[in-house]
Design a protein around this motif. Structure first.
Motif, short mmCIF file in Angstrom:
data_model
loop_
_atom_site.label_atom_id
_atom_site.label_comp_id
_atom_site.label_asym_id
_atom_site.label_seq_id
_atom_site.Cartn_x
_atom_site.Cartn_y
_atom_site.Cartn_z
N ILE A 150 0.87 -1.17 0.00
CA ILE A 150 0.00 0.00 0.00
C ILE A 150 0.91 1.22 0.00
CG2 ILE A 150 -1.88 1.19 1.17
CD1 ILE A 150 -2.48 -1.72 0.19
N ASP A 151 0.83 2.02 -1.05
CA ASP A 151 1.67 3.21 -1.18
C ASP A 151 1.05 4.43 -0.50
OD1 ASP A 151 3.46 1.76 -2.83
OD2 ASP A 151 2.25 2.22 -4.59
N GLY A 152 -0.28 4.46 -0.39
CA GLY A 152 -0.93 5.61 0.21
C GLY A 152 -2.44 5.45 0.17
N TYR A 153 -3.12 6.43 0.74
CA TYR A 153 -4.58 6.43 0.77
C TYR A 153 -5.04 7.86 1.00
CZ TYR A 153 -3.40 6.37 5.69
OH TYR A 153 -2.83 6.66 6.89
N GLY A 186 -11.62 8.29 0.03
CA GLY A 186 -12.26 7.45 -0.98
C GLY A 186 -11.36 6.64 -1.88
N PHE A 187 -10.04 6.64 -1.65
CA PHE A 187 -9.16 5.88 -2.54
C PHE A 187 -7.97 5.29 -1.79
CE2 PHE A 187 -6.89 9.87 -2.42
CZ PHE A 187 -5.55 9.50 -2.51
N PHE A 188 -7.32 4.33 -2.47
CA PHE A 188 -6.06 3.74 -2.01
C PHE A 188 -5.10 3.73 -3.18
CE2 PHE A 188 -9.40 1.92 0.58
CZ PHE A 188 -8.90 2.09 1.86
N ARG A 189 -3.81 3.87 -2.92
CA ARG A 189 -2.78 3.73 -3.95
C ARG A 189 -2.03 2.44 -3.61
NH1 ARG A 189 -1.74 6.94 -7.62
NH2 ARG A 189 -2.49 8.78 -6.53
N ALA A 212 -3.37 -10.52 3.98
CA ALA A 212 -4.22 -9.89 2.97
C ALA A 212 -4.99 -8.75 3.62
CB ALA A 212 -5.18 -10.91 2.36
N LEU A 213 -5.63 -7.96 2.79
CA LEU A 213 -6.40 -6.80 3.25
C LEU A 213 -7.78 -6.77 2.65
CD1 LEU A 213 -3.88 -3.86 2.71
CD2 LEU A 213 -4.86 -4.54 4.89
N ALA A 214 -8.73 -6.28 3.42
CA ALA A 214 -10.05 -5.87 2.91
C ALA A 214 -10.26 -4.50 3.52
CB ALA A 214 -11.13 -6.85 3.34
N LEU A 215 -10.32 -3.47 2.67
CA LEU A 215 -10.28 -2.09 3.16
C LEU A 215 -11.51 -1.29 2.78
CD1 LEU A 215 -6.64 -1.28 2.01
CD2 LEU A 215 -7.38 -1.61 4.38
N LEU A 216 -12.05 -0.58 3.76
CA LEU A 216 -13.04 0.45 3.51
C LEU A 216 -12.29 1.77 3.48
CD1 LEU A 216 -15.87 -0.72 5.94
CD2 LEU A 216 -15.75 -1.05 3.45
N PRO A 217 -12.62 2.67 2.56
CA PRO A 217 -11.85 3.92 2.46
C PRO A 217 -12.05 4.83 3.66
CG PRO A 217 -13.56 3.79 0.76
CD PRO A 217 -13.64 2.54 1.55
N GLY A 261 1.42 1.49 -6.85
CA GLY A 261 1.49 2.58 -7.81
C GLY A 261 0.19 2.90 -8.53
N GLU A 262 -0.85 2.12 -8.31
CA GLU A 262 -2.13 2.32 -8.99
C GLU A 262 -3.18 2.87 -8.02
OE1 GLU A 262 -5.54 -0.39 -11.21
OE2 GLU A 262 -3.58 -1.25 -10.79
N LYS A 263 -3.90 3.91 -8.44
CA LYS A 263 -4.96 4.48 -7.62
C LYS A 263 -6.26 3.70 -7.83
CE LYS A 263 -7.47 8.76 -6.71
NZ LYS A 263 -7.65 10.17 -7.12
N ILE A 264 -6.86 3.26 -6.69
CA ILE A 264 -8.09 2.47 -6.75
C ILE A 264 -9.13 3.16 -5.87
CG2 ILE A 264 -9.14 0.24 -6.26
CD1 ILE A 264 -6.34 -0.95 -6.81
#
Length: 117
Positions: free
Chosen positions: A14-17, A20-23, A111-116, A26-29
Motif C-alpha cells: 500500500i503506497d498511500g490512501y 475514498g481511494f487507495f494507492r 491480505a487486506l479488505a479495506l473500507l476507504p 502505484g495504482e490508484k483504486i
C-alpha cells in the motif's frame, strides 16, 4: 547506519490512501478494495464474503480496514471467515495498511479488505 531495500516478492504494498481511494503498487483504486497475493480487486463490503473465503488457502490473516476509525466488524462476517480458517484482525484502515506492509515485507501470508477513509 545500514538501510535495506524491502522486497515484496511480487505482492503489492500500500503506497498511500486518501478520501475514498487507495494507492496500491502505484495504482490508484477508488472505493473498498481487497489485496491478496493473487491480486487487487474491488470489494463489496461486509456482504461480499465469497471473494474473501475463496482466498483462504493463500493467507493466514486478513486485516479488515474499517475506515477512518476502528469499528467492530459484524459477528456473522467474522465467524464465516474464521470458520474458513482465516484469522481476522479489524482496525482502522490507515493502521491496517501500515501493518499489512510490515508483515508483507517479512514474507507473511497476509491480505487486506479495506473500507476507504
Amino acid at each position: 547506519m545500514r538501510l535495506t531495500e524491502i522486497q515484496y516478492d511480487g505482492s503489492k504494498p500500500i503506497d498511500g490512501y486518501g478520501p475514498g481511494f487507495f494507492r496500491i503498487g502505484g495504482e490508484k483504486i477508488e472505493g473498498p478494495v481487497t489485496v491478496f497475493p493473487s491480486g487487487v480487486a474491488a470489494w463489496g463490503g461486509y456482504d461480499d464474503t465469497e471473494s474473501l473465503v475463496s482466498e483462504a488457502d493463500s493467507i493466514d490473516v486478513l486485516f479488515i480496514g474499517t475506515g477512518a476509525e476502528i469499528a467492530h466488524v459484524p459477528a456473522d462476517f467474522r465467524a464465516l471467515l474464521e470458520e474458513a480458517g482465516i484469522g481476522v484482525e479489524a482496525m482502522a484502515s490507515p493502521a491496517a495498511c501500515r501493518t499489512y506492509n510490515v508483515l508483507l515485507s517479512e514474507g507473511r501470508r497476509v491480505a487486506l479488505a479495506l473500507l476507504p477513509v
